[in-house]
Design an enzyme around this catalytic site. Structure first.
Site, PDB file in Angstrom:
ATOM      1  N   LEU A  64       0.819  -1.224   0.000  1.00  0.00           N
ATOM      2  CA  LEU A  64       0.000   0.000   0.000  1.00  0.00           C
ATOM      3  C   LEU A  64       0.848   1.268   0.000  1.00  0.00           C
ATOM      4  N   LEU A  85      -8.512  -4.070   2.750  1.00  0.00           N
ATOM      5  CA  LEU A  85      -8.410  -4.471   4.165  1.00  0.00           C
ATOM      6  C   LEU A  85      -6.997  -4.287   4.714  1.00  0.00           C
ATOM      7  N   GLN A  88      -1.834  -1.007   8.867  1.00  0.00           N
ATOM      8  CA  GLN A  88      -1.180  -1.149  10.171  1.00  0.00           C
ATOM      9  C   GLN A  88      -2.348  -0.973  11.129  1.00  0.00           C
ATOM     10  N   SER A 132     -13.423   2.112  10.381  1.00  0.00           N
ATOM     11  CA  SER A 132     -13.355   1.542  11.729  1.00  0.00           C
ATOM     12  C   SER A 132     -14.152   2.357  12.751  1.00  0.00           C
ATOM     13  N   GLU A 134     -13.174   2.951  15.511  1.00  0.00           N
ATOM     14  CA  GLU A 134     -12.214   3.831  16.209  1.00  0.00           C
ATOM     15  C   GLU A 134     -12.407   5.283  15.780  1.00  0.00           C
ATOM     16  N   TYR A 155      -4.003   6.040  14.349  1.00  0.00           N
ATOM     17  CA  TYR A 155      -4.717   5.046  13.519  1.00  0.00           C
ATOM     18  C   TYR A 155      -6.100   5.566  13.143  1.00  0.00           C
ATOM     19  N   LYS A 159      -7.612   6.415   9.469  1.00  0.00           N
ATOM     20  CA  LYS A 159      -8.807   5.731   8.956  1.00  0.00           C
ATOM     21  C   LYS A 159      -9.870   6.753   8.535  1.00  0.00           C
ATOM     22  N   GLU A 192      -2.262 -11.856  17.833  1.00  0.00           N
ATOM     23  CA  GLU A 192      -2.059 -12.250  19.229  1.00  0.00           C
ATOM     24  C   GLU A 192      -1.856 -11.075  20.172  1.00  0.00           C
ATOM     25  N   LYS A 198      -5.126 -12.051  23.204  1.00  0.00           N
ATOM     26  CA  LYS A 198      -4.099 -12.100  24.248  1.00  0.00           C
ATOM     27  C   LYS A 198      -4.691 -12.802  25.491  1.00  0.00           C
ATOM     28  N   GLY A 217      -3.345  -3.595  30.229  1.00  0.00           N
ATOM     29  CA  GLY A 217      -3.503  -2.167  30.520  1.00  0.00           C
ATOM     30  C   GLY A 217      -4.891  -1.892  31.100  1.00  0.00           C
ATOM     31  N   ARG A 284      -2.713   3.637  26.605  1.00  0.00           N
ATOM     32  CA  ARG A 284      -2.571   4.492  25.419  1.00  0.00           C
ATOM     33  C   ARG A 284      -2.572   5.952  25.825  1.00  0.00           C
TER      34      ARG A 284
HETATM   35  P1  NAP Z   1      -4.867  -7.522  10.504  1.00  0.00           P
HETATM   36  O1  NAP Z   1      -5.127  -8.922  10.929  1.00  0.00           O
HETATM   37  O2  NAP Z   1      -3.935  -6.673  11.287  1.00  0.00           O
HETATM   38  O3  NAP Z   1      -4.346  -7.603   8.979  1.00  0.00           O
HETATM   39  C1  NAP Z   1      -3.799  -6.486   8.340  1.00  0.00           C
HETATM   40  C2  NAP Z   1      -3.386  -6.875   6.949  1.00  0.00           C
HETATM   41  O4  NAP Z   1      -2.848  -5.718   6.293  1.00  0.00           O
HETATM   42  C3  NAP Z   1      -2.289  -7.948   6.880  1.00  0.00           C
HETATM   43  O5  NAP Z   1      -2.575  -8.812   5.783  1.00  0.00           O
HETATM   44  C4  NAP Z   1      -1.036  -7.135   6.590  1.00  0.00           C
HETATM   45  O6  NAP Z   1      -0.044  -7.860   5.884  1.00  0.00           O
HETATM   46  C5  NAP Z   1      -1.618  -6.076   5.667  1.00  0.00           C
HETATM   47  N1  NAP Z   1      -0.754  -4.895   5.551  1.00  0.00           N
HETATM   48  C6  NAP Z   1      -0.189  -4.156   6.546  1.00  0.00           C
HETATM   49  N2  NAP Z   1       0.543  -3.166   6.025  1.00  0.00           N
HETATM   50  C7  NAP Z   1       0.444  -3.258   4.680  1.00  0.00           C
HETATM   51  C8  NAP Z   1       1.004  -2.546   3.601  1.00  0.00           C
HETATM   52  N3  NAP Z   1       1.818  -1.498   3.791  1.00  0.00           N
HETATM   53  N4  NAP Z   1       0.698  -2.935   2.330  1.00  0.00           N
HETATM   54  C9  NAP Z   1      -0.104  -4.005   2.107  1.00  0.00           C
HETATM   55  N5  NAP Z   1      -0.660  -4.720   3.102  1.00  0.00           N
HETATM   56  C10 NAP Z   1      -0.382  -4.359   4.365  1.00  0.00           C
HETATM   57  O7  NAP Z   1      -6.247  -6.703  10.397  1.00  0.00           O
HETATM   58  P2  NAP Z   1      -7.762  -7.234  10.406  1.00  0.00           P
HETATM   59  O8  NAP Z   1      -8.198  -7.366  11.813  1.00  0.00           O
HETATM   60  O9  NAP Z   1      -7.890  -8.367   9.478  1.00  0.00           O
HETATM   61  O10 NAP Z   1      -8.521  -5.950   9.837  1.00  0.00           O
HETATM   62  C11 NAP Z   1      -8.744  -5.796   8.436  1.00  0.00           C
HETATM   63  C12 NAP Z   1      -9.000  -4.331   8.132  1.00  0.00           C
HETATM   64  O11 NAP Z   1     -10.147  -3.871   8.832  1.00  0.00           O
HETATM   65  C13 NAP Z   1      -7.869  -3.389   8.549  1.00  0.00           C
HETATM   66  O12 NAP Z   1      -7.854  -2.323   7.621  1.00  0.00           O
HETATM   67  C14 NAP Z   1      -8.329  -2.868   9.906  1.00  0.00           C
HETATM   68  O13 NAP Z   1      -7.732  -1.620  10.163  1.00  0.00           O
HETATM   69  C15 NAP Z   1      -9.818  -2.779   9.672  1.00  0.00           C
HETATM   70  N6  NAP Z   1     -10.668  -2.929  10.849  1.00  0.00           N
HETATM   71  C16 NAP Z   1     -10.500  -3.991  11.682  1.00  0.00           C
HETATM   72  C17 NAP Z   1     -11.362  -4.168  12.750  1.00  0.00           C
HETATM   73  C18 NAP Z   1     -11.232  -5.345  13.667  1.00  0.00           C
HETATM   74  O14 NAP Z   1     -11.809  -5.303  14.751  1.00  0.00           O
HETATM   75  N7  NAP Z   1     -10.546  -6.408  13.263  1.00  0.00           N
HETATM   76  C19 NAP Z   1     -12.405  -3.239  12.957  1.00  0.00           C
HETATM   77  C20 NAP Z   1     -12.545  -2.189  12.074  1.00  0.00           C
HETATM   78  C21 NAP Z   1     -11.693  -2.046  10.997  1.00  0.00           C
HETATM   79  P3  NAP Z   1       1.137  -8.668   6.663  1.00  0.00           P
HETATM   80  O15 NAP Z   1       0.533 -10.001   7.027  1.00  0.00           O
HETATM   81  O16 NAP Z   1       2.184  -8.745   5.621  1.00  0.00           O
HETATM   82  O17 NAP Z   1       1.520  -7.853   7.861  1.00  0.00           O
HETATM   83  O1  F7E Z   2      -7.865  -3.076  22.444  1.00  0.00           O
HETATM   84  C1  F7E Z   2      -7.589  -2.393  26.042  1.00  0.00           C
HETATM   85  C2  F7E Z   2      -7.191  -1.301  25.077  1.00  0.00           C
HETATM   86  O2  F7E Z   2      -6.038  -3.573  20.842  1.00  0.00           O
HETATM   87  C3  F7E Z   2      -9.159  -3.114  22.992  1.00  0.00           C
HETATM   88  C4  F7E Z   2      -8.352  -3.001  16.009  1.00  0.00           C
HETATM   89  O3  F7E Z   2      -8.779  -4.115  15.273  1.00  0.00           O
HETATM   90  O4  F7E Z   2     -10.548  -2.611  16.884  1.00  0.00           O
HETATM   91  C5  F7E Z   2      -9.206  -2.857  17.260  1.00  0.00           C
HETATM   92  O5  F7E Z   2      -8.688  -1.789  18.029  1.00  0.00           O
HETATM   93  C6  F7E Z   2      -9.185  -2.437  24.354  1.00  0.00           C
HETATM   94  C7  F7E Z   2      -8.504  -1.065  24.359  1.00  0.00           C
HETATM   95  O6  F7E Z   2      -8.412  -3.267  20.012  1.00  0.00           O
HETATM   96  C8  F7E Z   2      -4.603  -4.350  26.714  1.00  0.00           C
HETATM   97  O7  F7E Z   2      -6.674  -0.162  25.785  1.00  0.00           O
HETATM   98  C9  F7E Z   2      -6.176  -3.396  27.864  1.00  0.00           C
HETATM   99  O8  F7E Z   2      -9.293  -0.162  25.099  1.00  0.00           O
HETATM  100  O9  F7E Z   2      -7.850  -5.296  21.237  1.00  0.00           O
HETATM  101  P1  F7E Z   2      -7.466  -3.884  21.123  1.00  0.00           P
HETATM  102  P2  F7E Z   2      -8.789  -1.755  19.631  1.00  0.00           P
HETATM  103  O10 F7E Z   2      -7.792  -0.781  20.105  1.00  0.00           O
HETATM  104  O11 F7E Z   2     -10.205  -1.548  20.053  1.00  0.00           O
HETATM  105  C10 F7E Z   2     -10.760  -1.431  16.098  1.00  0.00           C
HETATM  106  C11 F7E Z   2     -12.229  -1.324  15.763  1.00  0.00           C
HETATM  107  C12 F7E Z   2      -9.860  -1.357  14.917  1.00  0.00           C
HETATM  108  O12 F7E Z   2     -10.210  -0.783  13.885  1.00  0.00           O
HETATM  109  C13 F7E Z   2      -8.437  -1.753  15.138  1.00  0.00           C
HETATM  110  O13 F7E Z   2      -7.806  -2.046  13.886  1.00  0.00           O
HETATM  111  O14 F7E Z   2      -8.439  -3.231  25.263  1.00  0.00           O
HETATM  112  N1  F7E Z   2      -6.460  -3.172  26.563  1.00  0.00           N
HETATM  113  N2  F7E Z   2      -5.048  -4.103  27.984  1.00  0.00           N
HETATM  114  C14 F7E Z   2      -5.497  -3.746  25.816  1.00  0.00           C
HETATM  115  N3  F7E Z   2      -5.333  -3.832  24.480  1.00  0.00           N
HETATM  116  C15 F7E Z   2      -4.250  -4.511  24.019  1.00  0.00           C
HETATM  117  N4  F7E Z   2      -4.079  -4.632  22.671  1.00  0.00           N
HETATM  118  N5  F7E Z   2      -3.345  -5.098  24.860  1.00  0.00           N
HETATM  119  C16 F7E Z   2      -3.476  -5.047  26.219  1.00  0.00           C
HETATM  120  O15 F7E Z   2      -2.653  -5.579  26.946  1.00  0.00           O
END
Ligand code: NAP
Ligand code: F7E
Length: 337
Positions: A64, A85, A88, A132, A134, A155, A159, A192, A198, A217, A284
């Site tokens: 990207l 999709l 980072q 997202s 977020e 982030y 987005k 993870e 986690k 956290g 954070r």
């Molecule tokens: P993920 O598991 O972290 O996967 C991210 C993907 O993006 C991986 O395939 C990664 O490739 C690829 N990527 C990272 N940097 C890139 C770059 N510079 N160029 C091309 N590809 C790149 O995320 P996900 O949970 O499947 O989420 C999918 C999408 O939905 C993301 O855009 C995320 O921000 C968004 N989103 C997620 C959630 C959620 O709760 N899961 C909610 C709302 C929105 P590598 O394997 O090579 O690192």
């Molecule tokens: O954190 C708290 C942390 O990192 C959830 C991504 O997919 O969803 C995801 O973002 C909550 C937060 O997800 C730890 O502070 C406590 O309040 O699992 P998370 P996220 O930040 O909500 C949105 C919709 C996306 O779009 C993003 O791509 O959990 N928390 N203790 C922790 N979080 C992490 N990671 N690790 C801890 O130890």
């Protein structure tokens, strides 16, 4: 045949979406992959190896951050549907790498939109942007299509930029571009270092005597968690509508991290309070305290509804990770097996 291009195919959602599309007989799926020093394709290895689908599944190197690679792949495949999709996607890490995050998430989307716009002069191409929840950040719950955005991390800001660019390309160039504002969605394939995975991995390892403590956290944060498999179905449904639009996908309920802990450890007959410790490094600089979606409008229009509920999701993850922990323990005890 329809050709779909997925960025982020090696990620959680990309792998579920690829499976979902390949289950339909009329899809060829193309995924973008990045070069890495070691292989990072464990979520899609089973698809690559699958005898029935391997001739309908193709991977292409691109990034990207590299406009020319995106445009080359888009012109070569000439996809009917593009699912953006790739990202980072870790909120905490976006505070450490704000510029990289803005580049891949924000400008990366713009680069892909430009490649899509060029192709759209030749044929109809539909574009899905992974927006997202977020982006709502500190907006009071419940958050839905009418809620004003208030992002709280690099982030989320990136987005939001990508979200508005997608809408602008729809309005300016008549592109069939949809945004899906998805609330948190999880699965056994979740990365993870996200909090749900986690917790389920640690609970399972603690149960098997492989780990003593779990450091977290802010466990008072509250999220609207659903199952990733249900959410990728919604992405596809958005692109099958007669007109492009914006949608919210959520379970419309919220749970604290503490509640997730209690249920996950409880499923293994463990009391989380004995094992969980606070570590400030997981806090954070600015937190999103509560996300609680309102997907009523989207559900009405798309007819989408989730099949896995919150407890079902936790159970699926705990059972999966318990099996992993059992195998890890067995491998330690019998290294020559
Ligand atoms: P993920 O598991 O972290 O996967 C991210 C993907 O993006 C991986 O395939 C990664 O490739 C690829 N990527 C990272 N940097 C890139 C770059 N510079 N160029 C091309 N590809 C790149 O995320 P996900 O949970 O499947 O989420 C999918 C999408 O939905 C993301 O855009 C995320 O921000 C968004 N989103 C997620 C959630 C959620 O709760 N899961 C909610 C709302 C929105 P590598 O394997 O090579 O690192
Ligand atoms: O954190 C708290 C942390 O990192 C959830 C991504 O997919 O969803 C995801 O973002 C909550 C937060 O997800 C730890 O502070 C406590 O309040 O699992 P998370 P996220 O930040 O909500 C949105 C919709 C996306 O779009 C993003 O791509 O959990 N928390 N203790 C922790 N979080 C992490 N990671 N690790 C801890 O130890």
């Amino acid at each position: 045949m329809k050709h779909a291009l997925i960025t982020g195919i090696t990620g959680q959602d990309g792998s579920y979406l690829a499976e979902f599309l390949l289950d339909k007989p009329d899809y060829v799926v193309h995924g973008l992959v990045r070069r890495a020093s070691s292989f990072n394709r464990k979520r899609i290895d089973h698809i690559t190896a699958g005898a029935q689908t391997h001739d309908r599944f193709h991977l292409h190197y691109a990034d990207l951050s590299d406009a020319s690679s995106l445009s080359t792949v888009v012109q070569k495949i000439k996809p009917d549907e593009i699912y953006n999709l790739g990202a980072q996607s870790h909120v905490r890490i976006s505070f450490d790498q704000p510029i990289y995050t803005a580049d891949t998430v924000g400008l990366g989307t713009l680069r892909l939109l430009e490649a899509t716009r060029n192709l759209s002069q030749e044929k109809l191409v539909k574009f899905y942007q992974a927006s997202s929840s977020e982006m709502f950040g500190s907006a009071p719950p419940p958050q839905g299509l009418e809620t004003p955005f208030h992002p709280r991390s690099p982030y989320a800001c990136a987005k939001l930029y990508a979200h508005w660019q997608t809408i602008n390309y729809r309005e300016a160039y008549n592109l069939f571009a949809c945004t899906g504002i998805l609330f948190n969605h999880e699965s056994p394939r979740r990365g993870e270092s996200f909090v749900t995975r986690k917790i389920t991995l640690s609970a399972a390892r603690i149960k098997e005597g492989l780990q003593d403590k779990l450091y977290l956290g802010n466990i008072e944060a509250s999220r609207d968690w659903g199952f990733a498999g249900d959410y990728v179905r919604a992405m596809w449904m958005m692109l099958q509508q007669p007109k492009p639009d914006d949608y919210v996908i959520a379970m419309d309920e919220t749970h604290t991290v503490r509640e997730f802990l209690d249920i996950a450890f409880g499923m293994l007959d463990l009391d989380y309070k004995k094992y969980v410790e606070f570590d400030p490094k997981y806090m954070r600089p600015s937190e999103v305290d509560i996300l609680h979606g309102d997907s009523s409008k989207t559900r009405r229009i798309l007819g989408w509804k989730p099949e896995v509920d919150f407890k079902g999701l936790v159970k699926m993850m705990v059972e999966h990770d318990h099996e992993l922990a059992r195998r890890e323990k067995h491998a330690l005890a019998f290294p020559n097996d």
